[in-house]
Design a protein around this motif. Structure first.
Motif, mmCIF file in Angstrom:
data_model
loop_
_atom_site.group_PDB
_atom_site.id
_atom_site.type_symbol
_atom_site.label_atom_id
_atom_site.label_comp_id
_atom_site.label_asym_id
_atom_site.label_seq_id
_atom_site.Cartn_x
_atom_site.Cartn_y
_atom_site.Cartn_z
ATOM 1 N N LYS A 14 0.880 -1.216 0.099
ATOM 2 C CA LYS A 14 0.030 0.022 0.011
ATOM 3 C C LYS A 14 0.882 1.455 -0.199
ATOM 4 C CE LYS A 14 -4.115 1.895 2.557
ATOM 5 N NZ LYS A 14 -4.023 3.018 2.087
ATOM 6 N N LEU A 17 2.264 1.720 -3.299
ATOM 7 C CA LEU A 17 1.387 2.059 -4.532
ATOM 8 C C LEU A 17 1.076 3.695 -4.066
ATOM 9 C CD1 LEU A 17 -1.138 1.430 -6.412
ATOM 10 C CD2 LEU A 17 -2.342 1.030 -4.470
ATOM 11 N N GLU A 18 0.916 4.133 -2.969
ATOM 12 C CA GLU A 18 0.913 5.385 -2.716
ATOM 13 C C GLU A 18 1.962 6.433 -3.021
ATOM 14 O OE1 GLU A 18 -1.076 5.085 1.028
ATOM 15 O OE2 GLU A 18 -2.905 4.695 0.345
ATOM 16 N N ILE A 22 1.488 6.203 -7.335
ATOM 17 C CA ILE A 22 0.777 7.533 -7.281
ATOM 18 C C ILE A 22 1.376 8.653 -6.992
ATOM 19 C CG2 ILE A 22 -1.298 8.453 -6.261
ATOM 20 C CD1 ILE A 22 -2.336 5.644 -5.752
ATOM 21 N N ALA A 30 -4.260 5.463 -11.286
ATOM 22 C CA ALA A 30 -4.226 4.944 -10.149
ATOM 23 C C ALA A 30 -4.917 5.548 -8.931
ATOM 24 C CB ALA A 30 -3.020 4.325 -9.624
ATOM 25 N N ASN A 34 -7.847 4.465 -6.333
ATOM 26 C CA ASN A 34 -7.153 4.472 -4.840
ATOM 27 C C ASN A 34 -8.041 5.098 -3.786
ATOM 28 O OD1 ASN A 34 -5.169 3.427 -3.105
ATOM 29 N ND2 ASN A 34 -4.501 5.388 -2.876
ATOM 30 N N ARG A 35 -8.450 6.422 -4.233
ATOM 31 C CA ARG A 35 -9.306 7.173 -3.119
ATOM 32 C C ARG A 35 -10.488 6.538 -3.202
ATOM 33 N NH1 ARG A 35 -7.786 11.258 -6.476
ATOM 34 N NH2 ARG A 35 -9.438 11.144 -7.915
ATOM 35 N N LYS A 37 -11.255 3.432 -2.913
ATOM 36 C CA LYS A 37 -11.070 2.072 -2.423
ATOM 37 C C LYS A 37 -11.513 0.880 -3.366
ATOM 38 C CE LYS A 37 -11.539 3.845 2.326
ATOM 39 N NZ LYS A 37 -9.951 4.597 2.200
ATOM 40 N N ILE A 39 -9.113 -0.817 -5.274
ATOM 41 C CA ILE A 39 -8.053 -1.413 -5.610
ATOM 42 C C ILE A 39 -8.002 -2.423 -4.536
ATOM 43 C CG2 ILE A 39 -5.587 -1.458 -5.794
ATOM 44 C CD1 ILE A 39 -5.773 1.461 -6.877
#
Length: 184
Positions: A14, A17-18, A22, A30, A34-35, A37, A39
């Protein structure tokens, strides 16, 4: 093989990813899922390739049976398999065969990430390989219809790889250590 705690693995993926995908805008598509939720990070406990193949098939079925508004995409993380990038890379051929055999070609595609990822024709330490480096081997299951939809409205999607390479090449050594602490 070391036994990984799912929560720890999930948190590391996570964070990657962030902060990387991102945060560096390596995938401009992405942030929104992701924002929202949408994913899923699925941590596989498989210790052999056959079990993993079945799990990936199950995740593809889950994507099939879940509205895109609830689940856009899935990251299948394999902390117990594919320490060697060559083995991981070969397994991608098996996943392509699975997509073909199950009639998923044109419906899903797999993007690949690995701690030791390197592109053909590059040296393992070349900065451009950072674009596909992740804390664990990851198979990203992507809905092709979703990609087609966002690509229609994105200017110059063909330029994304070059912009990503430029972005990671411009990272300072300190930024690389901070964003990619898993690199040897």
């Amino acid at each position: 093989m070391p036994n990984y705690k799912n929560e720890e693995v999930h948190q590391q993926v996570k964070q990657w990813l962030e902060d990387v995908v991102i945060g560096l805008n390596l995938c401009p598509f992405a942030a929104k899922p992701n924002r929202n939720k949408q994913i899923q990070i699925f941590i596989s406990e498989a210790s052999n390739e056959e079990v993993l193949l079945e799990e990936i098939y199950q995740q593809l079925q889950k994507l099939d049976n879940t509205p895109v508004e609830e689940l856009e995409t899935t990251l299948v993380v394999t902390p117990n398999l594919f320490r060697d990038f060559a083995d991981y890379n070969q397994y991608l051929d098996l996943l392509d065969a699975l997509l073909f055999q199950m009639g998923y070609q044109g419906t899903y595609q797999v993007a690949s990430f690995h701690p030791d990822y390197y592109f053909h024709g590059t040296e393992p330490n070349d900065a451009e390989n950072l674009t596909n480096r992740s804390p664990y081997p990851v198979f990203h299951l992507i809905r092709e219809a979703s990609m087609e939809k966002v690509l229609k409205h994105y200017p110059d999607p063909e330029g994304i790889p070059e912009r990503n390479i430029e972005r990671v090449e411009n990272l300072s050594p300190q930024e690389v250590r901070k964003l990619f602490p898993f690199i040897k």
